[in-house]
Design an enzyme around this catalytic site. Structure first.
Site, PDB file in Angstrom:
ATOM      1  N   HIS A 266      38.382  38.714  51.237  1.00  0.00           N
ATOM      2  CA  HIS A 266      37.452  39.630  50.570  1.00  0.00           C
ATOM      3  C   HIS A 266      36.719  40.425  51.635  1.00  0.00           C
ATOM      4  O   HIS A 266      36.519  39.959  52.758  1.00  0.00           O
ATOM      5  CB  HIS A 266      36.461  38.842  49.701  1.00  0.00           C
ATOM      6  CG  HIS A 266      35.642  39.704  48.799  1.00  0.00           C
ATOM      7  ND1 HIS A 266      34.454  40.271  49.196  1.00  0.00           N
ATOM      8  CD2 HIS A 266      35.846  40.107  47.520  1.00  0.00           C
ATOM      9  CE1 HIS A 266      33.957  40.983  48.193  1.00  0.00           C
ATOM     10  NE2 HIS A 266      34.775  40.907  47.167  1.00  0.00           N
TER      11      HIS A 266
ATOM     12  N   ASP B 251      39.881  37.529  42.004  1.00  0.00           N
ATOM     13  CA  ASP B 251      41.098  38.126  41.456  1.00  0.00           C
ATOM     14  C   ASP B 251      42.274  37.159  41.482  1.00  0.00           C
ATOM     15  O   ASP B 251      43.230  37.326  40.728  1.00  0.00           O
ATOM     16  CB  ASP B 251      41.473  39.389  42.239  1.00  0.00           C
ATOM     17  CG  ASP B 251      40.462  40.504  42.041  1.00  0.00           C
ATOM     18  OD1 ASP B 251      40.077  40.741  40.890  1.00  0.00           O
ATOM     19  OD2 ASP B 251      40.048  41.114  43.035  1.00  0.00           O
TER      20      ASP B 251
END
Length: 447
Positions: free
Chosen positions: A329, A388
């Site tokens: 991320h 995700d």
């Protein structure tokens, strides 16, 4: 020759000119200390503003050292894991989260009831809007359809361009309520006209939550389980907000600062979110997992998984881009708090759906992938699964079509966009205009 073909040939012939004249060397970025993507090598964003809406913690400061730590996400002073623990045990977790983000306080029982009632009354579209706008030009790209619908809604609002705070709050509430309809009706239109399937246009139920209405509107029989609704409610809560620096929220603040109206601002944020590097990430995870299932025989064999992920990192398999999607991320290092708290809901839903074997594969990839990435890449911060990684799996188990994955993100994130728009209107006052240094070669007269 057709006009389209002629234009493509013209554009293709000049592609080399664009590349030659628009390429800026890495050395110049280093020379002028420009952080690409407004982030340094450690992933820390360039400070461009202040906000009281949310906070993201991924490092702790010790003297002049930044030490990676487990990620934290805070909404208006409350840790997201505490909000999920409190609000997913009862109805309207997403609605309560929306109220908290918009107005800065937790709603009590009476305020929750009033807020839900307001959203329910707004959860309708203008007469014949579905027929005249949504069904008129069906498309697989539901985000584009929603963006078109949002801009068209401005035509039905007599105060569309009024940027007074009260009016913007009203518009924000209406759009929060209308977004599920824009997404699901657009999908049904596409599925009917393009896929030649039956079309279902159900009316929303004013007594049901946003999560319940999404499942009810989407399904032909309008049925869902309590677990399904609770898991989707949690997913919406986790996607509501993620700081002012993410691409679509920053877009919201930039466009708001120019004095643009609410509809134009949200349309711009939608355009940002639809990018595969932002809201479309879980779709790539699902495509990757489909490929992995075809090639991994034993989901419990971490050595087999390690070997295949290594080939993926080497660009030999899947899309050959050398990436493991759902890992890492821009902000978090040790862990993404959204993924950590969401995993409990993933486990509950997979047990109800009989998908424990698939969950085992996900969990083993979660363990192995960071090791493979560390072996293959020189990384500046830790790598862990992001939200995700599991959200697409959840949507698949809920029977939500791939075309609605990013729209679901938008349905949740409009609450954060709206909160940041209101904060920008209240506190900023200046148009956001960062600087770019010119490195062009100047041509002197006569040369």
């Amino acid at each position: 020759m057709g006009v389209k073909k002629k234009m493509l040939e013209y554009a293709g012939a000049r592609e080399s000119l664009v590349i030659a004249n628009d390429t800026i060397s890495d050395a110049l970025f280093k020379q002028y200390a420009v952080n690409r993507g407004l982030r340094d090598l450690n992933g820390k964003g360039v400070l461009t503003g202040l906000t009281g809406i949310s906070d993201i913690i991924s490092f702790r400061e010790e003297g002049d050292q930044r030490i990676p730590c487990d990620g934290q996400l805070w909404y208006r002073g409350y840790n997201i894991k505490d909000l999920l623990a409190e609000w997913t045990q009862e109805p309207f977790g997403f609605e309560k989260t929306a109220y908290l983000l918009l107005f800065g306080e937790k709603p009590d029982e009476e305020e929750t009831e009033k807020f839900v009632e307001i959203l329910s009354e707004c959860r309708t579209l203008p007469t014949n809007f579905v027929r005249d706008v949504i069904m008129k030009a069906p498309t697989k790209d539901i985000m584009n359809s929603m963006t078109r619908s949002i801009l068209t809604l401005a035509s039905y609002d007599r105060n569309a361009t009024n940027t007074d705070l009260t009016n913007c709050i009203r518009q924000s509430l209406c759009l929060i309520a209308e977004m599920p309809l824009l997404a699901i009706y657009a999908y049904h239109a596409y599925n009917h006209y393009e896929n030649l399937e039956s079309m279902y246009i159900h009316r929303p139920d004013p007594k049901k939550s946003t999560a319940e209405n999404i499942l009810m509107l989407l399904r032909p029989d309008m049925q869902y389980t309590e677990t399904e609704a609770r898991v989707l409610d949690a997913a919406l809560m986790l996607h509501c907000e993620h700081g002012g620096g993410n691409n679509s929220t920053f877009t919201t603040r930039v466009v708001t600062s120019s004095g643009a109206d609410t509809y134009a601002t949200v349309a711009a944020a939608m355009s940002s979110l639809k990018g595969p590097k932002h809201g479309g990430a879980n779709i790539k995870v699902m495509e990757m997992m489909k490929d992995i299932r075809r090639h991994i025989k034993d989901y419990s064999d971490q050595d087999e998984i390690h070997a295949y992920l290594s080939r993926m990192m080497d660009g030999e398999v899947f899309d050959k881009k050398g990436l493991i999607y759902g890992m890492g991320h821009a902000v978090y290092s040790v862990s993404d708090p959204r993924e950590v708290v969401f995993k409990k809901f993933v486990q509950q839903l997979s047990a109800e759906k009989g998908r424990e074997k698939d969950l085992m594969l996900y969990e083993n990839i979660e363990k192995v992938a960071p090791k493979v990435i560390a072996e293959k890449r020189h990384i500046y911060k830790g790598v862990s699964p992001n939200v995700d990684f599991y959200s697409g799996f959840v949507y698949e188990m809920l029977g939500i079509p791939l075309e609605l994955y990013t729209p679901l993100f938008a349905i949740a994130r409009i609450t954060g966009w709206s909160a940041h728009r209101l904060e920008e209107l209240v506190g900023a006052g200046k148009i956001i205009r960062p600087a770019y240094r010119s490195v062009m070669n100047r041509i002197q007269d006569g040369e």
